[in-house]
Design a protein around this motif. Structure first.
Motif, PDB file in Angstrom:
ATOM      1  N   SER A  45      -0.786 -40.886  14.244  1.00  0.00           N
ATOM      2  CA  SER A  45      -0.639 -39.418  14.212  1.00  0.00           C
ATOM      3  C   SER A  45      -0.493 -38.919  12.784  1.00  0.00           C
ATOM      4  CB  SER A  45       0.610 -39.002  14.982  1.00  0.00           C
ATOM      5  OG  SER A  45       0.490 -39.328  16.333  1.00  0.00           O
ATOM      6  N   ARG A  46      -1.010 -37.721  12.546  1.00  0.00           N
ATOM      7  CA  ARG A  46      -0.850 -37.148  11.213  1.00  0.00           C
ATOM      8  C   ARG A  46       0.312 -36.156  11.148  1.00  0.00           C
ATOM      9  NH1 ARG A  46      -7.116 -36.500   9.866  1.00  0.00           N
ATOM     10  NH2 ARG A  46      -7.133 -36.781  12.109  1.00  0.00           N
ATOM     11  N   ASP A  47       0.937 -35.898  12.290  1.00  0.00           N
ATOM     12  CA  ASP A  47       2.111 -35.006  12.276  1.00  0.00           C
ATOM     13  C   ASP A  47       3.374 -35.874  12.306  1.00  0.00           C
ATOM     14  OD1 ASP A  47       2.248 -36.021  14.783  1.00  0.00           O
ATOM     15  OD2 ASP A  47       2.165 -34.101  15.846  1.00  0.00           O
ATOM     16  N   ASN A  48       4.469 -35.339  12.755  1.00  0.00           N
ATOM     17  CA  ASN A  48       5.731 -36.085  12.717  1.00  0.00           C
ATOM     18  C   ASN A  48       6.034 -36.879  13.984  1.00  0.00           C
ATOM     19  OD1 ASN A  48       6.682 -35.586  10.118  1.00  0.00           O
ATOM     20  ND2 ASN A  48       7.319 -33.523  10.700  1.00  0.00           N
ATOM     21  N   SER A  49       5.018 -37.211  14.740  1.00  0.00           N
ATOM     22  CA  SER A  49       5.251 -37.933  15.999  1.00  0.00           C
ATOM     23  C   SER A  49       6.081 -39.200  15.786  1.00  0.00           C
ATOM     24  CB  SER A  49       3.925 -38.300  16.657  1.00  0.00           C
ATOM     25  OG  SER A  49       3.241 -37.145  17.061  1.00  0.00           O
ATOM     26  N   ALA A  50       5.783 -39.968  14.721  1.00  0.00           N
ATOM     27  CA  ALA A  50       6.493 -41.228  14.487  1.00  0.00           C
ATOM     28  C   ALA A  50       7.995 -40.968  14.341  1.00  0.00           C
ATOM     29  CB  ALA A  50       5.941 -41.922  13.246  1.00  0.00           C
ATOM     30  N   GLN A  51       8.304 -39.943  13.573  1.00  0.00           N
ATOM     31  CA  GLN A  51       9.705 -39.595  13.351  1.00  0.00           C
ATOM     32  C   GLN A  51      10.382 -39.190  14.663  1.00  0.00           C
ATOM     33  OE1 GLN A  51       9.542 -37.184   9.860  1.00  0.00           O
ATOM     34  NE2 GLN A  51      11.685 -36.552  10.145  1.00  0.00           N
ATOM     35  N   VAL A  52       9.659 -38.409  15.461  1.00  0.00           N
ATOM     36  CA  VAL A  52      10.223 -37.976  16.743  1.00  0.00           C
ATOM     37  C   VAL A  52      10.480 -39.190  17.634  1.00  0.00           C
ATOM     38  CG1 VAL A  52       9.816 -36.575  18.802  1.00  0.00           C
ATOM     39  CG2 VAL A  52       9.061 -35.738  16.575  1.00  0.00           C
ATOM     40  N   ILE A  53       9.557 -40.152  17.626  1.00  0.00           N
ATOM     41  CA  ILE A  53       9.756 -41.365  18.428  1.00  0.00           C
ATOM     42  C   ILE A  53      11.003 -42.105  17.938  1.00  0.00           C
ATOM     43  CG2 ILE A  53       8.795 -43.628  19.047  1.00  0.00           C
ATOM     44  CD1 ILE A  53       5.995 -42.340  18.843  1.00  0.00           C
ATOM     45  N   ALA A  54      11.141 -42.225  16.619  1.00  0.00           N
ATOM     46  CA  ALA A  54      12.309 -42.905  16.054  1.00  0.00           C
ATOM     47  C   ALA A  54      13.600 -42.210  16.496  1.00  0.00           C
ATOM     48  CB  ALA A  54      12.205 -42.943  14.535  1.00  0.00           C
ATOM     49  N   GLU A  55      13.584 -40.884  16.470  1.00  0.00           N
ATOM     50  CA  GLU A  55      14.786 -40.135  16.881  1.00  0.00           C
ATOM     51  C   GLU A  55      15.096 -40.347  18.358  1.00  0.00           C
ATOM     52  OE1 GLU A  55      13.948 -36.118  15.740  1.00  0.00           O
ATOM     53  OE2 GLU A  55      13.990 -36.661  13.604  1.00  0.00           O
ATOM     54  N   LEU A  56      14.042 -40.293  19.197  1.00  0.00           N
ATOM     55  CA  LEU A  56      14.258 -40.502  20.632  1.00  0.00           C
ATOM     56  C   LEU A  56      14.811 -41.898  20.883  1.00  0.00           C
ATOM     57  CD1 LEU A  56      11.073 -38.809  22.153  1.00  0.00           C
ATOM     58  CD2 LEU A  56      13.427 -38.020  22.358  1.00  0.00           C
ATOM     59  N   HIS A  57      14.297 -42.884  20.137  1.00  0.00           N
ATOM     60  CA  HIS A  57      14.781 -44.258  20.303  1.00  0.00           C
ATOM     61  C   HIS A  57      16.253 -44.362  19.886  1.00  0.00           C
ATOM     62  CE1 HIS A  57      15.145 -48.573  20.212  1.00  0.00           C
ATOM     63  NE2 HIS A  57      15.456 -48.536  18.926  1.00  0.00           N
ATOM     64  N   ALA A  58      16.626 -43.653  18.823  1.00  0.00           N
ATOM     65  CA  ALA A  58      18.020 -43.688  18.360  1.00  0.00           C
ATOM     66  C   ALA A  58      18.956 -43.084  19.414  1.00  0.00           C
ATOM     67  CB  ALA A  58      18.145 -42.951  17.039  1.00  0.00           C
ATOM     68  N   GLN A  59      18.440 -42.048  20.100  1.00  0.00           N
ATOM     69  CA  GLN A  59      19.225 -41.381  21.143  1.00  0.00           C
ATOM     70  C   GLN A  59      19.384 -42.237  22.384  1.00  0.00           C
ATOM     71  OE1 GLN A  59      17.731 -37.712  22.922  1.00  0.00           O
ATOM     72  NE2 GLN A  59      17.468 -36.934  20.845  1.00  0.00           N
ATOM     73  N   ASP A  60      18.298 -42.903  22.754  1.00  0.00           N
ATOM     74  CA  ASP A  60      18.241 -43.622  24.021  1.00  0.00           C
ATOM     75  C   ASP A  60      17.375 -44.858  23.809  1.00  0.00           C
ATOM     76  OD1 ASP A  60      17.721 -44.598  26.548  1.00  0.00           O
ATOM     77  OD2 ASP A  60      17.414 -42.623  27.461  1.00  0.00           O
ATOM     78  N   ALA A  61      18.008 -46.042  23.884  1.00  0.00           N
ATOM     79  CA  ALA A  61      17.296 -47.285  23.564  1.00  0.00           C
ATOM     80  C   ALA A  61      16.202 -47.606  24.576  1.00  0.00           C
ATOM     81  CB  ALA A  61      18.278 -48.444  23.479  1.00  0.00           C
ATOM     82  N   ARG A  62      16.198 -46.887  25.696  1.00  0.00           N
ATOM     83  CA  ARG A  62      15.128 -47.129  26.668  1.00  0.00           C
ATOM     84  C   ARG A  62      13.791 -46.586  26.174  1.00  0.00           C
ATOM     85  NH1 ARG A  62      18.225 -44.757  31.816  1.00  0.00           N
ATOM     86  NH2 ARG A  62      18.525 -43.158  30.237  1.00  0.00           N
ATOM     87  N   VAL A  63      13.839 -45.719  25.175  1.00  0.00           N
ATOM     88  CA  VAL A  63      12.599 -45.261  24.543  1.00  0.00           C
ATOM     89  C   VAL A  63      12.242 -46.258  23.445  1.00  0.00           C
ATOM     90  CG1 VAL A  63      11.448 -43.421  23.291  1.00  0.00           C
ATOM     91  CG2 VAL A  63      13.206 -42.867  24.982  1.00  0.00           C
ATOM     92  N   LYS A  64      11.046 -46.833  23.550  1.00  0.00           N
ATOM     93  CA  LYS A  64      10.599 -47.788  22.537  1.00  0.00           C
ATOM     94  C   LYS A  64       9.310 -47.281  21.914  1.00  0.00           C
ATOM     95  CE  LYS A  64      12.871 -51.205  25.225  1.00  0.00           C
ATOM     96  NZ  LYS A  64      12.725 -52.071  26.383  1.00  0.00           N
ATOM     97  N   GLY A  65       9.036 -47.759  20.736  1.00  0.00           N
ATOM     98  CA  GLY A  65       7.853 -47.239  20.067  1.00  0.00           C
ATOM     99  C   GLY A  65       7.104 -48.289  19.282  1.00  0.00           C
ATOM    100  N   VAL A  66       5.797 -48.070  19.198  1.00  0.00           N
ATOM    101  CA  VAL A  66       4.929 -48.903  18.366  1.00  0.00           C
ATOM    102  C   VAL A  66       4.084 -47.924  17.581  1.00  0.00           C
ATOM    103  CG1 VAL A  66       3.077 -50.596  18.343  1.00  0.00           C
ATOM    104  CG2 VAL A  66       4.795 -50.675  20.156  1.00  0.00           C
ATOM    105  N   SER A  67       4.011 -48.118  16.283  1.00  0.00           N
ATOM    106  CA  SER A  67       3.234 -47.197  15.471  1.00  0.00           C
ATOM    107  C   SER A  67       2.090 -47.956  14.807  1.00  0.00           C
ATOM    108  CB  SER A  67       4.147 -46.570  14.411  1.00  0.00           C
ATOM    109  OG  SER A  67       3.683 -45.294  14.080  1.00  0.00           O
ATOM    110  N   PHE A  68       0.863 -47.460  14.973  1.00  0.00           N
ATOM    111  CA  PHE A  68      -0.310 -48.118  14.392  1.00  0.00           C
ATOM    112  C   PHE A  68      -0.446 -47.780  12.906  1.00  0.00           C
ATOM    113  CE2 PHE A  68      -3.048 -48.308  18.535  1.00  0.00           C
ATOM    114  CZ  PHE A  68      -2.208 -49.303  19.018  1.00  0.00           C
TER     115      PHE A  68
END
Ligand code: UDP
Ligand code: MG
Length: 314
Positions: A45-68
């Motif tokens: 993504s060229r917007d802040n999606s990665a950051q939002v994923i990181a924040e969601l993961h910090a809030q709730d560990a059930r949210v996981k992320g992989v960034s290409f």
């Protein structure tokens, strides 16, 4: 705790959607009452999606992320999601909430009944252009005719798949991936549930232009059908048959006709140009397959990861 159900979603420039996606998914999953995880695959993504994923993961560990490392496309992002999902069932969904999480309970119920694949069948589609509706319809009818696998009509990528289907798909190493064909190819017990496809929650749709949709269609056709290659053979037979008749006709006129019956220049030119065109198209079709074979032979990795959230370093 190992999740029973994984929800995976490719993400490309969806910063405005992700918090709402998390909210709706977690609400529905709490109602279902099974351990779950939400795997978000950030497809460069060229917007802040990665950051939002990181924040969601910090809030709730059930949210996981992989960034290409860059944009690899929906099919690859969905594959990465399947690779990272740990659940016994995996639900693949778009991030934009066009596939409403409120359909999950219906899908999970069918899975509990013993179905291995529960795909979403769109009953209505809001907020889509007529152009997209017409081309999509034509495309599915065409692919139905020229492939042996049974791709259900009016079905997108939104579906629940059982662990054994996930494992089967991960054993299909092809680079030109068309999940909507690969899942039916796997077999097992498959069933559809109808749903109303909603309009996108926020942001812009990415698969709108013909330039984005055509390669997708060509991947689908070349991945599952030899029909275009056989087309050259069929055309060859038809043209040979017509020419054979024409030869008989010309010879007969020469032997028994009077004068000079066929003034040939224009006819010759048109015939030669026509055949030249047919030959070039046939070559182009072979080229489409050849290029894909080259992609496979190179054997490059499907994607490269930049960052992960919720996965231990190996
Ligand atoms: N997407 C992606 N990579 C891309 C384009 C799209 O991962 O290169 C994701 C996007 O974030 C969304 C899903 O694929 O979650 C479907 O995209 P979109 O809603 O734009 O497609 P449409 O609904 O118009 O088919
Ligand atoms: Mg969408």
């Amino acid at each position: 705790m190992k999740p029973t159900i994984s929800i995976i979603s490719p993400v490309y420039n969806e910063e405005a959607v992700l918090p709402e996606l998390y909210r709706r998914v977690s609400k529905v999953m709490e109602e279902i009452g099974e351990p779950w995880e939400l795997v978000l695959v950030n497809d460069g993504s060229r917007d802040n999606s990665a950051q939002v994923i990181a924040e969601l993961h910090a809030q709730d560990a059930r949210v996981k992320g992989v960034s290409f490392s860059r944009n690899f496309g929906f099919q690859v992002a969905a594959t990465a999601g399947l690779e990272h999902a740990q659940g016994d069932a995996v639900i693949l969904t778009d991030a934009d909430l066009q596939d409403p999480p409120e359909v999950y309970p219906k899908m999970v119920a069918k899975w509990r009944e013993g179905y291995d694949v529960v795909y979403g069948v769109r009953e209505s589609r809001e907020g889509e252009t007529w152009f997209k509706l017409v081309t999509a319809k034509a495309f599915y009818r065409l692919i139905q005719r020229i492939t042996t696998i049974n791709i259900p009509l009016d079905t997108g990528d939104f579906r629940l798949v059982d662990r054994r289907v996930v494992d089967a798909i991960l054993r299909m190493p092809e680079r030109n991936r068309f999940l909507r064909g690969m899942v039916p190819w796997v077999g097992y017990k498959q069933i559809g549930v109808t749903y109303e496809r909603a309009a996108r929650f926020a942001g812009d749709a990415k698969f709108t232009s013909i330039g984005k949709m055509l390669p997708f269609a060509v991947d689908a056709i070349t991945g599952f059908s030899y029909f275009p290659l056989q087309l050259a053979t069929y055309l060859g037979f038809v043209i040979a048959a017509i020419s054979g008749l024409a030869i008989l006709f010309v010879v007969t006129l020469r032997l028994f006709g009077s004068g000079d019956p066929l003034m040939g220049q224009a006819t010759t030119l048109v015939a030669v140009l026509f055949l030249g065109g047919v030959q070039l198209i046939s070559l182009g079709i072979i080229g489409e397959y050849l290029g894909r074979i080259y992609d496979e032979v190179k054997g490059r990795p499907l994607y490269l990861v930049d960052e992960k959230w919720g996965y231990e370093e190996r």
